[in-house]
Enzyme design. Structure first.
Site, PDB file in Angstrom:
ATOM      1  N   THR A 183     -40.106 -34.990 -35.866  1.00 26.45           N
ATOM      2  CA  THR A 183     -38.922 -34.348 -36.436  1.00 26.45           C
ATOM      3  C   THR A 183     -38.235 -35.325 -37.288  1.00 26.45           C
ATOM      4  O   THR A 183     -38.512 -36.735 -36.873  1.00 26.45           O
ATOM      5  CB  THR A 183     -37.887 -33.556 -35.500  1.00 26.45           C
ATOM      6  OG1 THR A 183     -36.877 -33.555 -36.313  1.00 26.45           O
ATOM      7  CG2 THR A 183     -37.563 -34.789 -34.514  1.00 26.45           C
ATOM      8  N   ASP A 184     -37.484 -35.112 -38.533  1.00 29.05           N
ATOM      9  CA  ASP A 184     -36.955 -36.077 -39.351  1.00 29.05           C
ATOM     10  C   ASP A 184     -35.584 -36.440 -38.554  1.00 29.05           C
ATOM     11  O   ASP A 184     -35.018 -37.362 -39.071  1.00 29.05           O
ATOM     12  CB  ASP A 184     -36.627 -35.602 -40.660  1.00 29.05           C
ATOM     13  CG  ASP A 184     -35.801 -34.334 -40.641  1.00 29.05           C
ATOM     14  OD1 ASP A 184     -35.382 -33.937 -39.579  1.00 29.05           O
ATOM     15  OD2 ASP A 184     -35.241 -33.855 -41.698  1.00 29.05           O
TER      16      ASP A 184
ATOM     17  N   TYR B 136     -32.034 -34.610 -27.841  1.00 29.60           N
ATOM     18  CA  TYR B 136     -33.301 -33.882 -28.482  1.00 29.60           C
ATOM     19  C   TYR B 136     -33.878 -35.183 -29.561  1.00 29.60           C
ATOM     20  O   TYR B 136     -35.247 -35.546 -29.192  1.00 29.60           O
ATOM     21  CB  TYR B 136     -32.797 -32.893 -29.313  1.00 29.60           C
ATOM     22  CG  TYR B 136     -34.157 -32.468 -30.185  1.00 29.60           C
ATOM     23  CD1 TYR B 136     -35.523 -32.031 -29.520  1.00 29.60           C
ATOM     24  CD2 TYR B 136     -33.913 -32.480 -31.633  1.00 29.60           C
ATOM     25  CE1 TYR B 136     -36.516 -31.585 -30.454  1.00 29.60           C
ATOM     26  CE2 TYR B 136     -35.143 -32.267 -32.403  1.00 29.60           C
ATOM     27  CZ  TYR B 136     -36.456 -31.741 -31.753  1.00 29.60           C
ATOM     28  OH  TYR B 136     -37.686 -31.532 -32.836  1.00 29.60           O
TER      29      TYR B 136
ATOM     30  N   LYS C 263     -37.514 -37.255 -28.923  1.00 28.65           N
ATOM     31  CA  LYS C 263     -38.741 -37.385 -29.968  1.00 28.65           C
ATOM     32  C   LYS C 263     -38.971 -38.563 -30.390  1.00 28.65           C
ATOM     33  O   LYS C 263     -40.383 -38.738 -30.624  1.00 28.65           O
ATOM     34  CB  LYS C 263     -38.432 -36.174 -31.072  1.00 28.65           C
ATOM     35  CG  LYS C 263     -38.274 -34.721 -30.691  1.00 28.65           C
ATOM     36  CD  LYS C 263     -39.571 -34.234 -30.092  1.00 28.65           C
ATOM     37  CE  LYS C 263     -40.634 -34.148 -31.238  1.00 28.65           C
ATOM     38  NZ  LYS C 263     -41.858 -33.245 -30.709  1.00 28.65           N
TER      39      LYS C 263
HETATM   40  P1  NAD Z   1     -40.467 -24.240 -30.052  1.00 29.46           P
HETATM   41  O1  NAD Z   1     -39.486 -24.471 -29.118  1.00 29.46           O
HETATM   42  O2  NAD Z   1     -40.628 -22.840 -30.816  1.00 29.46           O
HETATM   43  O3  NAD Z   1     -41.710 -23.843 -29.400  1.00 29.46           O
HETATM   44  C1  NAD Z   1     -42.212 -25.151 -28.401  1.00 29.46           C
HETATM   45  C2  NAD Z   1     -43.360 -24.516 -27.498  1.00 29.46           C
HETATM   46  O4  NAD Z   1     -43.700 -25.457 -26.588  1.00 29.46           O
HETATM   47  C3  NAD Z   1     -43.002 -23.174 -26.620  1.00 29.46           C
HETATM   48  O5  NAD Z   1     -43.830 -22.303 -26.778  1.00 29.46           O
HETATM   49  C4  NAD Z   1     -42.833 -23.730 -25.229  1.00 29.46           C
HETATM   50  O6  NAD Z   1     -43.373 -22.808 -24.256  1.00 29.46           O
HETATM   51  C5  NAD Z   1     -44.038 -25.167 -25.209  1.00 29.46           C
HETATM   52  N1  NAD Z   1     -43.523 -25.953 -24.194  1.00 29.46           N
HETATM   53  C6  NAD Z   1     -42.102 -26.514 -23.931  1.00 29.46           C
HETATM   54  N2  NAD Z   1     -42.369 -27.305 -22.929  1.00 29.46           N
HETATM   55  C7  NAD Z   1     -43.875 -27.343 -22.647  1.00 29.46           C
HETATM   56  C8  NAD Z   1     -44.446 -28.041 -21.697  1.00 29.46           C
HETATM   57  N3  NAD Z   1     -43.762 -28.842 -21.060  1.00 29.46           N
HETATM   58  N4  NAD Z   1     -45.796 -27.977 -21.288  1.00 29.46           N
HETATM   59  C9  NAD Z   1     -46.364 -27.005 -22.342  1.00 29.46           C
HETATM   60  N5  NAD Z   1     -45.750 -26.433 -23.199  1.00 29.46           N
HETATM   61  C10 NAD Z   1     -44.544 -26.631 -23.234  1.00 29.46           C
HETATM   62  O7  NAD Z   1     -40.596 -25.542 -31.203  1.00 29.46           O
HETATM   63  P2  NAD Z   1     -40.902 -25.336 -32.518  1.00 29.46           P
HETATM   64  O8  NAD Z   1     -39.629 -25.052 -33.207  1.00 29.46           O
HETATM   65  O9  NAD Z   1     -42.036 -24.476 -32.801  1.00 29.46           O
HETATM   66  O10 NAD Z   1     -41.180 -26.932 -32.559  1.00 29.46           O
HETATM   67  C11 NAD Z   1     -42.500 -27.165 -32.333  1.00 29.46           C
HETATM   68  C12 NAD Z   1     -42.655 -28.941 -32.480  1.00 29.46           C
HETATM   69  O11 NAD Z   1     -42.413 -29.282 -33.966  1.00 29.46           O
HETATM   70  C13 NAD Z   1     -41.741 -29.700 -31.692  1.00 29.46           C
HETATM   71  O12 NAD Z   1     -42.444 -30.914 -31.162  1.00 29.46           O
HETATM   72  C14 NAD Z   1     -40.617 -30.180 -32.624  1.00 29.46           C
HETATM   73  O13 NAD Z   1     -40.017 -31.265 -32.191  1.00 29.46           O
HETATM   74  C15 NAD Z   1     -41.310 -30.161 -33.804  1.00 29.46           C
HETATM   75  N6  NAD Z   1     -40.343 -29.800 -34.895  1.00 29.46           N
HETATM   76  C16 NAD Z   1     -39.611 -28.943 -35.341  1.00 29.46           C
HETATM   77  C17 NAD Z   1     -38.985 -28.399 -36.096  1.00 29.46           C
HETATM   78  C18 NAD Z   1     -38.016 -27.177 -36.620  1.00 29.46           C
HETATM   79  O14 NAD Z   1     -37.421 -27.097 -37.370  1.00 29.46           O
HETATM   80  N7  NAD Z   1     -38.186 -26.397 -35.688  1.00 29.46           N
HETATM   81  C19 NAD Z   1     -38.925 -29.506 -37.298  1.00 29.46           C
HETATM   82  C20 NAD Z   1     -39.520 -30.523 -37.289  1.00 29.46           C
HETATM   83  C21 NAD Z   1     -40.442 -30.668 -36.100  1.00 29.46           C
END
Ligand code: NAD
Length: 349
Positions: A130-131, A157, A161
């Site tokens: 993430t940013d 969080y 990350k």
């Molecule tokens: P989300 O919370 O919707 O999904 C996370 C998934 O990971 C879920 O399906 C969960 O069951 C699974 N998970 C969690 N803990 C786990 C574990 N211990 N073992 C296996 N699976 C596990 O998250 P998202 O919004 O889809 O984000 C996905 C990734 O992208 C993350 O790494 C997040 O940091 C990154 N990200 C998100 C955003 C955003 O705006 N949502 C922006 C940039 C980066």
């Protein structure tokens, strides 16, 4: 490629899974199915011969070894994480466990598998981040995050990350593991779990409930449509340079108040109220502790090196998102009963 996607039952991971299958890749979706997961997100690919699901926790090294041995992937796309800043304020431990220790175990399992396979050059470990690891920007629009911005995480969080990003880089420098990293801005779109700002606003508006905005609504985010992010990730995993990181953003900066007002205007057109506007429901609530003022990405590297750019403006993406929520009521109704959904979280600080 045969891709091992972690977190593929979540919001962004499921978009990656659906798109990867559509582009002809094979996918092994590894997910622990936490509160944030929903297997309906991948219902459209579940019967595809190139799709497999493994319920496993990234903190469980033995389970990871089993999955690597059974499927022998060409690449890992690591999205599994605890992802909600407000939950990280109330319970940081799970974020350290999953995001830091889980990434450590996944790196070790990937390294053992890669070493056992004779260290193939084409193998990739793609860490999706993430940013928010870069901290908070001043209001000056000339300041934007790049791949060279110093890390300055400010929430449990983003600190977790950032820790995982450092581990991934260290495994490249120390063990030669062929990694790529991406740091992306705020995503939105279909299948967004109903605890994040945009789905909360849409669903509260439809229920006639207050639309909560933290603080004075001046916090700026650089919004990216989730399908555009999924495409960027697939470009990076197939064509990105080993050892490099790519900042991904939508070049769509909006204050939270502007964003919510845009959503209200879209809903006013699509589901008009008998009188007044959904904007009348906007309610300012106590700010999130340590709320970062502004995030914005300069995506020059991914644009110039890989030719990726977002396909929609935030207005177009929000329009599609509202349409999707209006058409998928059973999906979001089923998630509204999950623990913590609909409650104000992150106020224990
Ligand atoms: P989300 O919370 O919707 O999904 C996370 C998934 O990971 C879920 O399906 C969960 O069951 C699974 N998970 C969690 N803990 C786990 C574990 N211990 N073992 C296996 N699976 C596990 O998250 P998202 O919004 O889809 O984000 C996905 C990734 O992208 C993350 O790494 C997040 O940091 C990154 N990200 C998100 C955003 C955003 O705006 N949502 C922006 C940039 C980066």
């Amino acid at each position: 490629m045969k891709l091992l996607v972690t977190g593929g039952a979540g919001f962004i991971g499921s978009a990656v899974v659906r798109r990867a299958i559509a582009q002809g890749h094979e996918v092994v979706n590894l997910d622990a199915l936490t509160y944030a997961a929903c297997l309906d997100n991948v219902a459209s690919v579940v019967d595809h011969p190139g799709y497999a699901f493994e319920q496993a926790d990234i903190r469980d090294r033995a389970a990871l070894d089993r999955v690597f041995d059974a499927h022998r992937p060409d690449a890992v796309m690591h999205l599994a994480a605890e992802s909600h800043v407000d939950r990280s304020i109330d319970g940081p431990g799970t974020f350290i466990d999953t995001n830091v220790m889980g990434t450590f175990h996944l790196l070790e399992a990937a390294r053992a598998y890669w070493t056992g396979a004779g260290r193939p050059e084409a193998f990739r470990f793609h860490h999706i981040s993430t940013d928010e690891v870069y901290g908070s920007l001043p209001a000056d629009p000339r300041t934007r995050f790049t791949e060279d911005t110093a890390y300055d995480p400010r929430s449990p969080y983003s600190a977790s990350k950032a820790g995982s990003d450092h581990l991934v880089r260290a495994w490249h420098e120390t063990y030669g593991l062929p990694v790529v990293l991406t740091n992306c801005s705020n995503n939105y779109g279909p299948y967004h779990f109903p605890e994040k700002l945009i789905p909360v606003v849409i669903l509260n508006a439809l229920a006639g409930k207050p639309l909560p905005i933290y603080g004075d609504g001046s916090n700026v985010r650089d919004w990216l449509y989730v399908e555009d992010h999924a495409e960027a990730l697939l470009q990076v995993i197939t064509r990105g340079t080993v050892g490099r990181s790519y900042a991904i953003g939508g070049e769509n900066e909006r204050t939270n108040l502007q964003l919510v007002q845009t959503l209200c205007a879209i809903l006013d057109r699509k589901r008009p109220l008998p009188k007044g506007s959904y904007a009348d429901l906007i309610t300012f609530v106590t700010d999130r502790p340590g709320h970062d003022a502004r995030y914005a990405i300069d995506p020059a590297r991914i644009r110039d090196e890989l030719g990726w750019r977002p396909s929609v403006t935030v207005e177009e993406g929000l329009e599609r998102t509202v349409d999707w929520y209006l058409a998928h009521e059973p999906w979001w109704r089923a998630l509204q009963h999950r623990q913590g959904v609909g409650q104000r979280l992150g106020v224990t600080a």
